[in-house]
Design an enzyme around this catalytic site. Sequence first.
Site, mmCIF file in Angstrom:
data_model
loop_
_atom_site.group_PDB
_atom_site.id
_atom_site.type_symbol
_atom_site.label_atom_id
_atom_site.label_comp_id
_atom_site.label_asym_id
_atom_site.label_seq_id
_atom_site.Cartn_x
_atom_site.Cartn_y
_atom_site.Cartn_z
ATOM 1 N N LYS A 1 88.842 -7.940 -45.988
ATOM 2 C CA LYS A 1 89.075 -9.262 -46.366
ATOM 3 C C LYS A 1 88.641 -9.932 -44.967
ATOM 4 O O LYS A 1 88.584 -11.459 -45.203
ATOM 5 C CB LYS A 1 90.529 -9.472 -46.964
ATOM 6 C CG LYS A 1 90.514 -8.704 -48.237
ATOM 7 C CD LYS A 1 91.939 -8.942 -48.856
ATOM 8 C CE LYS A 1 91.722 -8.379 -50.369
ATOM 9 N NZ LYS A 1 92.831 -7.406 -50.539
HETATM 10 C C1 LIG Z 1 91.066 -2.281 -49.289
HETATM 11 C C2 LIG Z 1 90.099 -2.835 -50.462
HETATM 12 N N1 LIG Z 1 89.379 -2.294 -50.898
HETATM 13 C C3 LIG Z 1 88.638 -2.832 -52.172
HETATM 14 C C4 LIG Z 1 89.047 -3.961 -52.655
HETATM 15 C C5 LIG Z 1 88.260 -4.486 -53.909
HETATM 16 O O1 LIG Z 1 87.679 -5.685 -53.673
HETATM 17 P P1 LIG Z 1 87.624 -6.654 -54.854
HETATM 18 O O2 LIG Z 1 88.518 -6.596 -55.878
HETATM 19 O O3 LIG Z 1 87.207 -8.038 -54.510
HETATM 20 O O4 LIG Z 1 86.153 -6.264 -55.335
HETATM 21 C C6 LIG Z 1 90.113 -4.604 -52.055
HETATM 22 C C7 LIG Z 1 90.722 -5.776 -52.777
HETATM 23 O O5 LIG Z 1 91.742 -6.231 -52.783
HETATM 24 C C8 LIG Z 1 90.652 -3.974 -51.000
HETATM 25 O O6 LIG Z 1 91.761 -4.656 -50.621
#
Ligand SMILES: Cc1ncc(COP(=O)(O)O)c(C=O)c1O
Length: 446
Positions: free
Chosen positions: A106
């Site tokens: 993030k």
């Molecule tokens: C550690 C981690 N991996 C993967 C994701 C998946 O991202 P997205 O939901 O934006 O596709 C998140 C989302 O919060 C995350 O915090």
Amino acid sequence: MRYWSTRGLAAPVGFQEATLQGLASDGGLFVPEIVPQLDLAALKNLDYAQVAWRVMAPFCDIPEADLRALCEDAYGPKYGGAPAPLRADPWGHVLELFHGPTYSFKDVALQFLGRTLNYILTQRDERCNLLVATSGDTGSAALQSVVGCPRLTAVVMFPKGRVSPLQQRQMTTLLEPNTHCLEIDGTFDDCQAILKELNRDAEFKQRMRLGAVNSVNFARLLAQSVYYVWIYLQTGEPLQVVVPTGNFGNFLSAWLAYRMGVPTRRLALATNENDIVHRYFRDRVYERGQVHETLAPAMDIQVASNLERFFSMAGGGDQVAGWMAQFEKTGRVETPPLEGPEMVSGRASRGEILQAIRDYHEQVGVVLCPHTAVAWHVARRLPQLGPEVVVATAHPGKFPEAVAEALGRPYPGHPALEALRDRPQRVVSLPAEAKAVKLWLEGLSN
Ligand SMILES: Cc1ncc(COP(=O)(O)O)c(C=O)c1O
């Protein structure tokens, strides 16, 4: 470049306004009117910050010199480590996106977004309050994104006693004048309900200038698409990636890079037991299910907000508002096949996540976080087309309990996170009531 709402009712706006508003006023998500094509040859041999501003420039109504300065600041020494190094392994590469200030992918988008919002607000001589509901991970990245950004204040609500002690410390030990933590006596759903209620109060939202930095904000996806362009520039091979996704933001960023003209062989998405997007890609049916608690908690969601953006950008056009109305009413909608390269999907159960952490550690000697383990598990079960890139979204030290369970021995976690144990914390406790949070926020602005 103008941005239209996926629901088609809000007036189109420029990039700066779309970034400030986050969500469009008709409840839709902003999408760019066109996707400009990249000149990939011009990006060769540049560092990450240089690639980032050149990829994003055609989408942004920000003068090039200013955008360049924002990227150089976001991805320079203050970032911590390299934003997106590729580590070779026996199957291709792992893209490590966890070297930023909060050890999560993030940071890649939020370090850019915080600075960009601060820039936009400075031009307008305005301020903005970012109100965020978090179940753990987003909170610290949002708080860190406003450090050194005096036009922004970040206020994070988290459910009392329901985030891990480590995640709580990552938020509450940040004692900047413009960062605040509210521990809400309720669940994550209560925090989200409060966020929604305050955002629905148009007068309050306008007066407090509430902003959003979750992945409904298009600027976040744009900043994330850069690391997919980066993969192509580093490997020189058509994109073949496996992406852990929940809200579909991380995957849509890869699709956006494909639409910008990055040669692409296959995009694979990986979910945990909360497999709404996996089921959509398998059956073209978007259908809400039960939320399961898993070892990869940042992907524990059943409404994948960014799928709406995909529907719109990949050919759904005017039909999207109807599809979303049907989904909101019945929890189910079916779509025709939409545009893209080869797109496949898979899911990992609790046992499969633990096994993947164990297997990868045994075979490579490196520990994966549970979210990355979801992607590696899926990668191993896909038809093998040659080297591929697994996207690693968090440092394993953020999830020491899951790693310890997988390895069958205590796992020490990240030293910088362990060091937070002895730091002073600052947090305000409030009941799970929108009016209590509203009152507290009003006090902040006095
Ligand atoms: C550690 C981690 N991996 C993967 C994701 C998946 O991202 P997205 O939901 O934006 O596709 C998140 C989302 O919060 C995350 O915090």
